[in-house]
Design an enzyme around this catalytic site. Structure first.
Site, PDB file in Angstrom:
ATOM      1  CB  CYS A   1      13.135   6.137  -7.125  1.00  0.00           C
ATOM      2  SG  CYS A   1      12.294   5.253  -5.810  1.00  0.00           S
TER       3      CYS A   1
ATOM      4  CB  CYS B   1      -0.897   0.035   1.227  1.00  0.00           C
ATOM      5  SG  CYS B   1      -2.231  -1.139   1.160  1.00  0.00           S
TER       6      CYS B   1
END
Ligand SMILES: [Zn+2]
Length: 376
Positions: free
Chosen positions: A334, A186
């Site tokens: 990232c 999630c």
């Protein structure tokens, strides 16, 4: 187990149902249900089972309540922030229904403790967000003969199925083993807050049916739910005779810890918090500064990046692994830390000795180190 006058008053809407009645309510009172994961799925399941008078409820979770949990984990309120989920959940359930016993297991389920924990329960609900826990719980339930109601959620979709010992397939029959990190959780993929409310409530429904004997369990059927289209689908699934745990000749006869994605190398991925990376960059002499590799796509990189970071987009990384020095401890970054963790794994397989991952990605960097960094 007979019901007190208080209990008869509390559960009168159940007593009015002939499928449940006093006999079913007494079975609920005697039932011992373990909920693995006091998160989005575990929250509604625990609340409804406590309200329904499930006599003993166990909550397994070693995590603490984070503000980002409150969007869907309705077992907790803002006052519970930073508390252990198992403990905060126990208090909430005890105040909802003082007639029941709630046990907090603030621990991580592992092969070494899963038997001891499951021993105290007759039925298990799995709402864990980790695949390794999911397989461990499935295997333990098959081996120990416990019914299991398993659910999972992803973005706008969910699925649920029930394993009944000796009847129908187990979770492993449906899903061949995949390792942690292969499927985004999630935190990485996002999830509609109300979605686990639907699936966790279905889990509680199945638990009450199994305990009272009402209705037909969701055994041999995988139920999927698509919130965007508001559609349920059902797939018939068979027990696999070659299933390694519930099949005719099982090879898994003891609960075991799942093999991680890259067992030989996973331990070699260093995890750096944003402040730790900042310290590392400041302390290193210019010649020995770690190589920063930004694996976001070009347009994201162009929006803003760390000084001296080299851009190798994830989509090009498989072809460009040769550009990464095998030593020199490269640090992959990232946006949120998910892609870069996959990049670390790829680099390890390509022979990079000790890649590091910026945990939480540039979002964490912007939050904890440098708010002026624009993160696309
Ligand atoms: Zn199976």
């Amino acid at each position: 187990m007979t019901l007190s006058a208080d209990e008869r008053a509390r559960y009168q809407r159940h007593l009015a149902l002939k499928e449940i009645g006093a006999a079913g309510q007494e079975r609920l009172k005697a039932a011992r249900v373990l909920i693995v994961g006091a998160g989005g799925l575990g929250s509604p399941a625990a609340l409804y089972l406590a309200a329904a008078g499930c006599g003993t409820l166990g909550l397994v979770d070693f995590d603490r309540v984070d503000v980002s949990n409150l969007q869907r984990q309705v077992l907790f309120d803002t006052a519970a922030l930073t508390q252990l989920k198992a403990e905060a959940g126990r208090e909430r359930l005890a105040s909802l229904n003082p007639e029941i016993r709630v046990v907090a297991h603030a621990l991580e389920l592992r092969a070494a403790n899963v038997r001891a924990v499951l021993d105290g329960y007759d039925l298990v609900l799995d709402g864990s967000d980790r695949l390794s826990t999911r397989y461990l719980v499935n295997d333990a339930c098959v081996i120990l003969g416990r019914p299991l109601v398993s659910a999972a959620i992803h973005r706008f979709e969910g699925q649920v199925m029930t394993y009944v010992p000796g009847h129908g397939p187990c979770y492993r029959c449906l899903f061949p083993e995949a390792a942690d990190g292969v499927v985004a959780n999630c935190a990485e993929a996002g999830v509609l807050g109300v979605l686990p409310g639907v699936l966790g409530t279905l889990q509680a429904t199945e638990a009450i049916k199994l305990i009272t004997g009402a209705g037909t369990p969701l055994s041999g059927r995988l139920l999927t739910y698509d919130a965007l289209e508001l559609r349920f689908h059902e797939f018939r699934v068979e027990r696999r005779r070659d299933c390694p745990v519930c099949g005719d000749a099982p090879t898994i006869t003891e609960p075991r810890d799942a093999r991680p994605a890259a067992p030989e190398s996973r331990a070699a991925v260093r995890r750096l918090t944003a402040p730790a990376l900042k310290a590392l960059l400041e302390l290193a002499a210019p010649a020995s500064a770690p190589l920063l590799i930004d694996v976001r796509e070009r347009w994201e990189y162009d929006t803003g990046h760390l000084p001296d970071a080299r851009n190798i987009p994830m989509s090009e990384l498989p072809q460009r692994l040769a550009e990464i020095p095998r030593s020199g401890d490269p640090v992959f970054v990232c946006r949120s830390g998910a892609r870069s963790l996959r990049a670390c794994t790829m680099a390890l397989h390509a022979g990079v000795v000790q890649p590091a991952n910026l945990e939480g990605g540039l979002l964490a960097w912007a939050a904890q180190v440098d708010p002026s960094l624009p993160v696309a």
